[in-house]
Design an enzyme around this catalytic site. Structure first.
Site, PDB file in Angstrom:
ATOM      1  CE  LYS A   5      18.189   8.547  33.468  1.00 37.60           C
ATOM      2  NZ  LYS A   5      17.386   8.826  32.288  1.00 37.60           N
ATOM      3  CE  LYS A  28      12.889  20.212  28.005  1.00 39.80           C
ATOM      4  NZ  LYS A  28      12.369  20.578  29.333  1.00 39.80           N
TER       5      LYS A  28
END
Ligand SMILES: NC(=O)c1ccc[n+]([C@@H]2O[C@H](COP(=O)([O-])OP(=O)(O)OC[C@H]3O[C@@H](n4cnc5c(N)ncnc54)[C@H](O)[C@@H]3O)[C@@H](O)[C@H]2O)c1
Length: 368
Positions: free
Chosen positions: A90, A193
């Site tokens: 990440k 979403k």
């Protein structure tokens, strides 16, 4: 003071698999473009680390470091249980994406990712979008989450929602003996979403849906497509409602002590990351007889979607893989029952086992 190497925890002895400390943490700085980024690779036991780039105005470098270390570790577990040959990675860029993002900054960032020689693949996260990944890719070969026009996977919430739905079917199978939500009442918190797509799958399956969202626009958009959906005022009302399933699809930390005490649902299964507000909540849920489908297992459809770009994106193949979340979730429930532990603990154990067992065979010498 940092504790990246965890040397102050020496007394815990050697650690393996997912428990291991981070393999590599890279601080990247380019003063001219204003780039300050940290890339963390938790482990590459299963393959290169894959995880998104978060662009966020952290209060301090220490806060950014803590976040990227947690997030990259979480990606290692998510990728392992998604059955991907990818490790955990990440990145965070420190700054306000609204004012600090520029072509030069993103390209400088791309050069740092490239310098890792493929040990880390990046993607979108909070504050970064597919269009940004296209810019990063002008300097770097290890980028996913790109736009459809550039061979990317596009909006990852498509398969995230499909995966959550598959996890919920598995929870229904485990609880009611039938893998459908037909005739069940499902409460969806957050219809952005992921949430609004999940509602679509649920309605198609024959479920009754009740939702809440702090955004009126999000609710209106949903009601235009699915006018039959019931809307309640807020998460307080939703979590106290008479529903069979509670699906947190907004922010992290949805499952705190008060919420767990209030829930009337038999199942919790949603798309939000980091749903458990603190360690121990998984046990509270189990003690109340509520089946919790671990968040990082059921929301791995998004990473499955973008990871497919590495081979050249194929939606059909990615969709087939995301559908397997059904089997993985069922396996976690039965392993939890066998071991007498909450599903969140069973999921961690399965992920650690895969990292350790499959990671080990990489040590087999292939000859010249
Ligand atoms: N998009 C992905 O592919 C993906 C993948 C894995 C995990 N997730 C996680 O799923 C969650 C949702 O992601 P998204 O992409 O749909 O984000 P989003 O921003 O599109 O949607 C989140 C929705 O939650 C609403 N919301 C915020 N606070 C709320 C509250 N207190 N009560 C009710 N509604 C609230 C927002 O108004 C918004 O409509 C996040 O936790 C994200 O980290 C997303």
């Amino acid at each position: 003071m940092t504790d990246v190497f965890g040397l102050s925890h020496k007394d815990t002895g050697p650690v393996t698999g997912g428990q291991a400390r981070h393999e590599q943490v890279v601080f990247c700085s380019d003063e001219r473009s204003g780039l300050h980024a940290i890339i963390a690779i938790h482990n590459t036991a299963l393959g290169p680390g894959l995880g998104g780039t978060r662009f966020y105005p952290y209060e301090s470098e220490q806060a950014a470091l803590a976040d990227v270390l947690n997030l990259s570790r979480a990606m290692a577990y998510k990728n392992a249980l998604a059955g991907l040959d990818l490790g955990g990675g990440k990145a965070v860029i420190i700054g306000d994406p609204a004012t600090d993002k520029s072509e030069a900054l993103l390209r400088a960032y791309g050069r740092f990712v490239q310098s890792l020689g493929g040990r880390y693949y990046t993607a979108c996260d909070v504050g970064t979008y597919s269009e940004d990944m296209d810019i990063v890719a002008r300097e770097c070969s290890y980028v996913t989450g790109r736009t459809l026009a550039n061979g990317g996977a596009g909006d990852s919430s498509i398969l995230t929602a499909l995966g959550v739905f598959q996890g919920m079917r598995a929870a229904a199978e485990h609880t009611y003996g039938t893998p459908t939500l037909r005739g069940r009442r499902v409460g969806v918190e957050g219809v952005g979403k992921v949430g609004h797509r999940l509602v679509g799958h649920l309605i198609e399956d024959g479920a009754e849906v009740v939702v809440c969202d702090v955004s009126e626009r999000a609710v209106e958009r949903l009601r235009r497509i699915h006018p039959q959906v019931e809307v309640v005022a807020d998460r307080l009302e939703l979590t106290a409602a008479d529903v069979d399933v509670y699906a947190p699809c907004a922010l992290g930390g949805a499952l705190d002590d008060e919420t767990v005490a209030r829930l009337r649902a038999a199942i919790v299964c949603g798309g939000a990351n980091n749903q458990l507000a603190h360690p121990g909540v998984e046990k509270q849920l189990a003690d109340r007889g509520i089946l919790y489908a671990p968040d990082y297992v059921v929301n791995s459809g998004g990473v499955i979607q973008v990871a497919d770009e590495i081979r050249g994106f194929n939606m059909e193949r990615a969709q087939a893989k995301a559908t397997q979340i059904y089997d993985t979730t069922l396996k976690i429930f039965s392993s939890a029952a066998e071991d007498g532990v909450p599903p969140a603990v069973a999921a961690d154990r399965l992920a650690e086992r895969r990292m350790s067992e499959v990671g080990r065979i990489r040590g087999i010498w292939l000859g010249h």
